[in-house]
Design an enzyme around this catalytic site. Structure first.
Site, PDB file in Angstrom:
ATOM      1  N   LYS A   1       9.020  -0.551   2.602  1.00  0.00           N
ATOM      2  CA  LYS A   1       7.790  -0.838   1.883  1.00  0.00           C
ATOM      3  C   LYS A   1       6.721  -1.224   2.903  1.00  0.00           C
ATOM      4  O   LYS A   1       7.006  -1.899   3.892  1.00  0.00           O
ATOM      5  CB  LYS A   1       8.033  -1.986   0.906  1.00  0.00           C
ATOM      6  CG  LYS A   1       6.879  -2.260  -0.045  1.00  0.00           C
ATOM      7  CD  LYS A   1       7.225  -3.394  -1.004  1.00  0.00           C
ATOM      8  CE  LYS A   1       8.334  -3.007  -1.967  1.00  0.00           C
ATOM      9  NZ  LYS A   1       8.572  -4.065  -2.982  1.00  0.00           N
TER      10      LYS A   1
ATOM     11  N   ASP B   1      11.128  14.074  12.173  1.00  0.00           N
ATOM     12  CA  ASP B   1      10.602  14.015  10.807  1.00  0.00           C
ATOM     13  C   ASP B   1       9.090  14.223  10.828  1.00  0.00           C
ATOM     14  O   ASP B   1       8.335  13.469  10.228  1.00  0.00           O
ATOM     15  CB  ASP B   1      10.956  12.679  10.144  1.00  0.00           C
ATOM     16  CG  ASP B   1      10.783  12.726   8.619  1.00  0.00           C
ATOM     17  OD1 ASP B   1      10.687  13.833   8.063  1.00  0.00           O
ATOM     18  OD2 ASP B   1      10.746  11.652   7.995  1.00  0.00           O
TER      19      ASP B   1
ATOM     20  N   ILE C   1       0.820  -1.219   0.000  1.00  0.00           N
ATOM     21  CA  ILE C   1       0.000   0.000   0.000  1.00  0.00           C
ATOM     22  C   ILE C   1       0.852   1.266   0.000  1.00  0.00           C
ATOM     23  O   ILE C   1       0.327   2.376  -0.045  1.00  0.00           O
ATOM     24  CB  ILE C   1      -0.952   0.028   1.215  1.00  0.00           C
ATOM     25  CG1 ILE C   1      -0.165  -0.085   2.530  1.00  0.00           C
ATOM     26  CG2 ILE C   1      -2.002  -1.048   1.101  1.00  0.00           C
ATOM     27  CD1 ILE C   1      -1.027   0.098   3.762  1.00  0.00           C
ATOM     28  N   GLY C   2       2.158   1.117   0.082  1.00  0.00           N
ATOM     29  CA  GLY C   2       3.003   2.301   0.070  1.00  0.00           C
ATOM     30  C   GLY C   2       4.468   1.937   0.094  1.00  0.00           C
ATOM     31  O   GLY C   2       4.855   0.829   0.468  1.00  0.00           O
TER      32      GLY C   2
ATOM     33  N   GLY D   1       8.278   4.086   0.902  1.00  0.00           N
ATOM     34  CA  GLY D   1       8.929   5.337   1.242  1.00  0.00           C
ATOM     35  C   GLY D   1      10.421   5.189   1.381  1.00  0.00           C
ATOM     36  O   GLY D   1      11.005   4.166   0.986  1.00  0.00           O
TER      37      GLY D   1
ATOM     38  N   SER E   1      12.154   4.706   3.965  1.00  0.00           N
ATOM     39  CA  SER E   1      12.630   3.730   4.941  1.00  0.00           C
ATOM     40  C   SER E   1      12.199   2.308   4.651  1.00  0.00           C
ATOM     41  O   SER E   1      12.769   1.366   5.200  1.00  0.00           O
ATOM     42  CB  SER E   1      12.149   4.118   6.351  1.00  0.00           C
ATOM     43  OG  SER E   1      10.735   4.199   6.383  1.00  0.00           O
TER      44      SER E   1
END
Length: 999
Positions: free
Chosen positions: A696, A822, A689-690, A692, A694
């Site tokens: 998966k 962050d 679903i995503g 980034g 850092s």
């Protein structure tokens, strides 16, 4: 002769007109070098004389004379500094304050021979400071604040002949503060604060500046002692040496500064005692802040005899009785002395003559009664006295103090009944009376406390019933009344508290049942009613409290069955022990790990060894054994078949996605209803679903129908390549760092607005993190997509408050504090009800409380558009960098815009908002999708965002203060303002009143 005079008078105007026309040409040339998105230069057309143009001033009125001033402040223009201005022979004043002027300054600037005032503050200028600037012999004001100048201050700057003000605040200037600044004898203001100077001492030569009125060296990495030579600055009004590493004692010679109004020495490592004598000479002194040092001894009476307005002595090692003479100060509005070892009683008349607004004497050893005169002037807003030994009753005069907003009297020896009117003060948001010996009941007058957010009266001797009026408190967020002697039933009106997140009334004598409408408490996160005499059934509606994660109803008289609806909750803590519950335990909780949650209920039974009586076990054992045997046999066959299939599949396909499950280690942080094998078996591309920086992220649906989110961290050598996860040659340092940070942080956190980490699974080369699944994804994805219409203003406001509360928990309630590093909209996740959770702690850091100013990092963490300006060059980690990033999130919510966008040019969202507000007004800034009926509230939240994104860290409020401001919609201003550099500058206030723990 007459004809000659006529010719002269005819020639002069022509010459003047020609000069102005030529100057207009120079200004037009300058205009062409700028990007002007707001049309500032619209009036610069069609007129030979520039004297009527916006921002241009001539030496004579009308269209005569020469151009002497060009002021383009707040014009929202971008481009390099226009040296062509120096072609204007009479130019004396140039200001480009708060624009986007970029590039570097060239030596050509010195051709502006008559220049007296140069203000280029708050721009994007870079490079080193021009060495040739002292050639501008008429220059009086040089303001380069808030740029990116680097390198050292040139030695040539000691040759300025007329300079009165030099401000280099908030740049990237390095090296040591040069001794040559002591040669600029004309200086009145020297402002070098917030630069990453090399560690060095305050140059003694500064003492030569006999005309100096303002010396501002805050945050300049200063070390060593305060030089005695500063006592020679006879005209000094403002001395600011705060946030450095100064050592030694405060020299008694400083008391020679007879004109000084403000002295700020806070946050250093100063030792010894305050000067005992000489204070009486400082008749102008109004503000003194020596907090956060290592100072000892008594506070001199001579100091307290001055007409002080603000006295900050907190977090030192002062001892003894506080001088009574402080009561005579008719100007004192702020007294903060918390975190010392003061003894004895507070001055009896404190506040009788003074307009006290903020009083914080917490964490000392004060005794005796609380002075009843504290609010005599009627402006007292905060009275904080926790962790002392105050005794006697709460002063009756407090009942009339309608200005009060925050009251913390906990952890003392107070007794007697609380004055009736005190319960209903209209502006109080925090009322903390925990751990005293107070008695009586809660007055019905509490209905008037419409702003009350936190009520903590635990560990006292309160008795009687809770009044129905408590249900009128629309803003109540936390109510802690445990360990008292309350009785009667819980008022039915309590279900009206829709903002309530915590209700803790354990260890009392309540009777009756739970209110039937308890399901309306949608924000309830913690419910603790243990050890009362409550009875009846536990309502099934309790399972609709979607954010509830702490439920303790133990040691009561509840009967009937356990509601099946409890299975809908994800509880960190469940305790229903020692009641009279019967029937089966819901399947989700019928596990041995939950056995202590149900002990002491003789009528309960479930498939938990040791819970059922022997008869039930014997009766069912044969049947259960048979079923288990069948399941085991079937399972073995399935496992063999599946294993053979995968073995063949792996050899045939050589799949990169197969994982040896036998090598995995599971570490859980909550009671789990699933095993690691359910997780490992579902990590295929169909469930992604995503992805980034850092790792998966997968959505995994468990066998019980629930969903979890699983993050597989990237290996350090090859992002996204699972092949690396199975070979031993991969370096895993980066992988381990992010994994350990996430586990260390989230593994110990329990808060409704922090994403929950269920467990982690790991091998030597692969790390998985299993979180609660958030169906609405991230705020960033939703806000900046076609679905942003789902986020109306009430929803956005709720998200802002939720996220702020999560960050406030990290900063203030975690020991030691945690900095996220962050914070951004993509790291704020939304549940099904758009409740917000702070997520992704891969770069989070624990802040060492002993490291003043923050911990130094070797690399920059964060995301473009969210990084605080000082973080990029100091690499210092503290809470203020998170607060800046959160401010950007607020601006996103208000504007609907991305933090960086091509439409901003070289600006980011913060700069765009500031300049657009100045030039076009608030309507252009606000997201047009938001309903205008909320405009007033949106503007107040916008102000909070702007405060959080202040370029100077010291001006940003704490996260706890941000939460309070959001809850009160901007009604609290945590700062005072004093004059610096002719401008209003926030006087230091780092939310000292919010020190200490929240019970």
């Amino acid at each position: 002769m007459n004809m000659l005079l006529c010719l002269v008078f005819l020639i002069l105007p022509l010459s003047s007109c020609y000069g102005l026309s030529q100057e207009a040409g120079y200004l037009h040339k300058m205009k062409l070098g700028f990007d002007d998105p707001d049309g500032f230069f619209h009036s610069w057309t069609g007129d030979d004389s520039p004297c009527s143009w916006t921002g241009v001033t001539c030496s004579e009125p009308g269209s005569t004379g020469s151009v002497v001033s060009v002021d383009l402040s707040n014009a929202n223009i971008a481009g390099p500094f226009p040296v062509v201005l120096c072609m204007l022979n009479e130019i004396k004043f140039i200001s480009f304050f708060n624009n986007s002027v970029n590039g570097s300054l060239s030596d050509e600037l010195t051709s502006c021979r008559k220049l007296e005032h140069l203000n280029l503050a708050q721009n994007y200028l870079t490079g080193e400071l021009p060495e040739s600037l002292p050639e501008l012999t008429e220059l009086k004001v040089l303001d380069l604040t808030g740029n990116n100048f680097s390198g050292e201050i040139p030695a040539s700057y000691g040759r300025f002949q007329s300079l009165e003000v030099i401000s280099l605040v908030d740049n990237l200037i390095s090296g040591k503060i040069p001794a040559v600044v002591g040669n600029i004898t004309t200086l009145k203001q020297l402002n070098l604060s917030y630069n990453p100077f090399t560690a060095g001492e305050i140059p003694a030569e500064i003492g030569r500046l006999k005309n100096l009125e303002v010396l501002w060296l805050t945050g300049c990495n200063l070390i060593g002692p305060i030089p005695d030579s500063l006592s020679q600055l006879g005209q000094l009004v403002d001395l600011d040496l705060a946030i450095n590493k100064l050592t030694g004692s405060i020299p008694s010679s400083l008391t020679e500064l007879r004109n000084v109004v403000q002295i700020e020495l806070y946050n250093n490592s100063l030792t010894g005692e305050l000067p005992k004598m000489g204070w009486s000479k400082m008749t102008s002194l109004r503000l003194l802040d020596v907090s956060m040092n290592l100072l000892t001894g008594n506070v001199p009476e001579e100091l307290c005899s001055l007409q002080l307005e603000s006295l900050n002595l907190y977090e030192n090692e002062f001892v003894g009785k506080f001088p009574d003479i402080i009561s005579n100060s008719s100007n004192l509005y702020e007294l903060r002395v918390f975190g010392n070892r003061f003894t004895g009683e507070l001055p009896e008349s404190l506040g009788k003559k003074s307009p006290l607004t903020w009083v914080d004497v917490s964490n000392n050893m004060f005794t005796g009664r609380i002075p009843g005169s504290l609010c005599d002037k009627g402006v007292l807003e905060e009275v904080l006295m926790i962790h002392n030994s105050f005794s006697g009753e709460i002063p009756g005069s407090f009942s009339k103090c309608r200005s009060l907003k925050r009251v913390r009297l906990g952890y003392n020896k107070l007794s007697g009944e609380v004055p009736v009117g005190f319960w209903g003060l209209p502006q109080v948001s925090l009322l903390e009376l925990v751990e005293n010996s107070l008695s009586g009941g809660i007055g019905k007058t509490i209905a008037g406390a419409g702003n009350l957010s936190t009520l903590n009266i635990a560990h006292n001797k309160f008795s009687g019933e809770l009044p129905d009026e408590i249900g009128f408190l629309d803003s109540l967020n936390e109510f802690s009344g445990s360990n008292n002697m309350f009785s009667g039933s819980l008022p039915a009106s309590i279900v009206n508290l829709e903002q309530l997140t915590k209700l803790d009334l354990h260890n009392n004598g309540f009777t009756g049942g739970l209110p039937s409408g308890i399901s309306s408490l949608k924000k309830l996160n913690e419910l603790d009613l243990a050890n009362n005499k409550l009875s009846g059934n536990i309502p099934d509606k309790i399972g609709e409290l979607s954010v509830l994660n702490y439920l303790d109803l133990s040691r009561n008289q509840f009967s009937g069955k356990i509601p099946v609806g409890l299975q809908n909750l994800r509880l960190n803590q469940l305790n229903l022990s020692s009641n009279s519950l019967t029937g089966d335990i819901p399947p989700v909780y019928a596990k041995k790990m939950y056995i202590t949650s149900f002990l002491g209920n003789p009528g309960l039974c479930g498939d938990i060894e040791g819970l059922c009586d022997g008869k039930n076990v014997t009766r069912n054992v044969g049947y259960i054994w048979l079923l288990r045997s069948i399941f085991v046999l079937t399972g073995c066959i399935l496992i063999i078949g599946v294993g053979w299939f995968f073995w063949r599949y792996k050899n045939f396909k050589k799949s990169k996605d197969s994982i040896d499950k036998s090598k995995w280690t599971l570490m859980s942080f909550h009671k789990l209803s699933f095993s690691e094998y359910e997780i490992l078996g579902a990590l295929d591309e169909d469930n992604v679903i995503g992805s980034g920086s850092s790792g998966k992220v997968y959505r995994v649906v468990l066998s019980n129908g629930d969903a979890v989110a699983v993050k597989k961290l990237w290996s350090s050598s090859k992002k996204g390549d699972d092949e690396d996860l199975e070979n031993g040659s991969v370096s895993t340092s980066v992988l381990d760092n992010g994994f350990e940070a996430e586990v260390e942080t989230l593994g110990k956190i329990r808060h409704k607005n922090i994403v929950r980490l269920w467990c982690c699974c790991s091998t030597r080369t692969c790390k998985l993190l299993v979180y609660e699944y958030m169906p609405n994804g991230s705020l960033g994805d939703l806000l900046h997509s076609s679905k942003s219409g789902l986020l109306d203003w009430p929803t956005r406001y709720k998200i802002a408050v939720d996220a702020a509360e999560g960050l406030a928990y990290l900063h203030h309630d975690c020991v030691p504090a945690i900095v996220h590093r962050d914070v951004k909209s993509n790291n704020i996740l939304l549940d099904g009800d758009f409740g917000a959770r702070v997520a992704d702690f891969g770069v989070a850091k624990v802040v060492d409380g002993n490291e003043k100013g923050g911990n130094s990092m070797s690399v920059i963490a964060g995301s473009c558009g969210y990084i605080a300006p000082e973080y990029a060059y100091t690499l210092r980690v503290n809470e203020k960098s998170d607060i800046y990033s959160f401010g950007v999130v607020i601006l996103e919510l208000v504007t609907g815009k991305l933090p960086v966008d091509p439409e901003f040019g070289e600006k980011d969202l913060v700069k765009w908002v500031c300049t657009t507000l100045d030039q076009k007004g608030v309507d252009v800034v606000l997201d047009p999708k938001l309903d205008s009926c909320f405009k007033e509230e949106i503007c107040k939240v916008l102000n909070v965002g702007l405060l959080c994104t202040s370029p100077l860290p010291i001006n940003r409020p704490s996260m706890r203060r941000v939460v309070k401001m959001l809850q009160e919609i901007g009604s609290v201003n945590p700062m005072r303002f004093v004059s610096k550099d002719g401008k209003l500058t926030p006087y230091y206030y780092d939310d000292a009143s919010d020190h200490g723990s929240v019970a």
